[in-house]
Design an enzyme around this catalytic site. Sequence first.
Site, PDB file in Angstrom:
ATOM      1  N   TYR A 160     -17.730 -62.004  -5.237  1.00 56.44           N
ATOM      2  CA  TYR A 160     -16.371 -61.491  -5.077  1.00 56.44           C
ATOM      3  C   TYR A 160     -16.237 -60.746  -3.753  1.00 56.44           C
ATOM      4  O   TYR A 160     -15.316 -61.004  -2.978  1.00 56.44           O
ATOM      5  CB  TYR A 160     -16.007 -60.574  -6.255  1.00 56.44           C
ATOM      6  CG  TYR A 160     -14.604 -60.035  -6.174  1.00 56.44           C
ATOM      7  CD1 TYR A 160     -13.528 -60.820  -6.573  1.00 56.44           C
ATOM      8  CD2 TYR A 160     -14.349 -58.760  -5.687  1.00 56.44           C
ATOM      9  CE1 TYR A 160     -12.236 -60.342  -6.488  1.00 56.44           C
ATOM     10  CE2 TYR A 160     -13.061 -58.273  -5.605  1.00 56.44           C
ATOM     11  CZ  TYR A 160     -12.004 -59.065  -6.004  1.00 56.44           C
ATOM     12  OH  TYR A 160     -10.729 -58.587  -5.905  1.00 56.44           O
ATOM     13  N   LYS A 164     -13.856 -62.046  -0.654  1.00 53.81           N
ATOM     14  CA  LYS A 164     -12.702 -61.243  -0.238  1.00 53.81           C
ATOM     15  C   LYS A 164     -12.867 -60.731   1.187  1.00 53.81           C
ATOM     16  O   LYS A 164     -11.893 -60.618   1.924  1.00 53.81           O
ATOM     17  CB  LYS A 164     -12.451 -60.089  -1.224  1.00 53.81           C
ATOM     18  CG  LYS A 164     -11.911 -60.550  -2.571  1.00 53.81           C
ATOM     19  CD  LYS A 164     -10.567 -61.231  -2.421  1.00 53.81           C
ATOM     20  CE  LYS A 164      -9.932 -61.564  -3.743  1.00 53.81           C
ATOM     21  NZ  LYS A 164      -8.538 -62.016  -3.610  1.00 53.81           N
TER      22      LYS A 164
END
Length: 168
Positions: A160, A164
């Site tokens: 993640y 991102k």
Amino acid sequence: MTNKTALVTGGNRGIGFAICQGLLKAGFDVLVAARSADNGKDAVEKLLKEKLLEHGSVTLVELDISSDSSIKAAVEQVKQKTNTLDVLVNNAGVYPDEGVDILTVSRELLAQAMNTNTFSPIELTQAFMPLLEKSESPRVVNMSSGNGQLEGISANAPSYSLSKMALH
């Protein structure tokens, strides 16, 4: 004067739903994009019950951002509703890091997060560019998080965080 139109991916829950609420309050026609038609319908019904539609409208667009064919179908569905897209909010994403850290995350998990959280917003923007270009002031908003910043990267959310950060 016609309303501006916004498409919010992942608009059926969480931050995406709150973005839809704010856009409706601002008078936008909102296209709520959701991977699941059932969840999307529930979100649209909830938005309708909140009576935020003084000036705008709300419509469901079924969209799985990790699927090329779903993106193409969504573009066609949006074209049937409008010839201009003023705002594209790339909010949908995945958080697949439950139970892993940087030392145990698999290549497959990293690839899934990069594909969904980084590459899909690029593809969506490309796919909707013809409609965005027809707007007087088009906007593309890519949603990230604190984990997407260097000082916020987490060893406990490796795929993640990296996906991102790349989107950032």
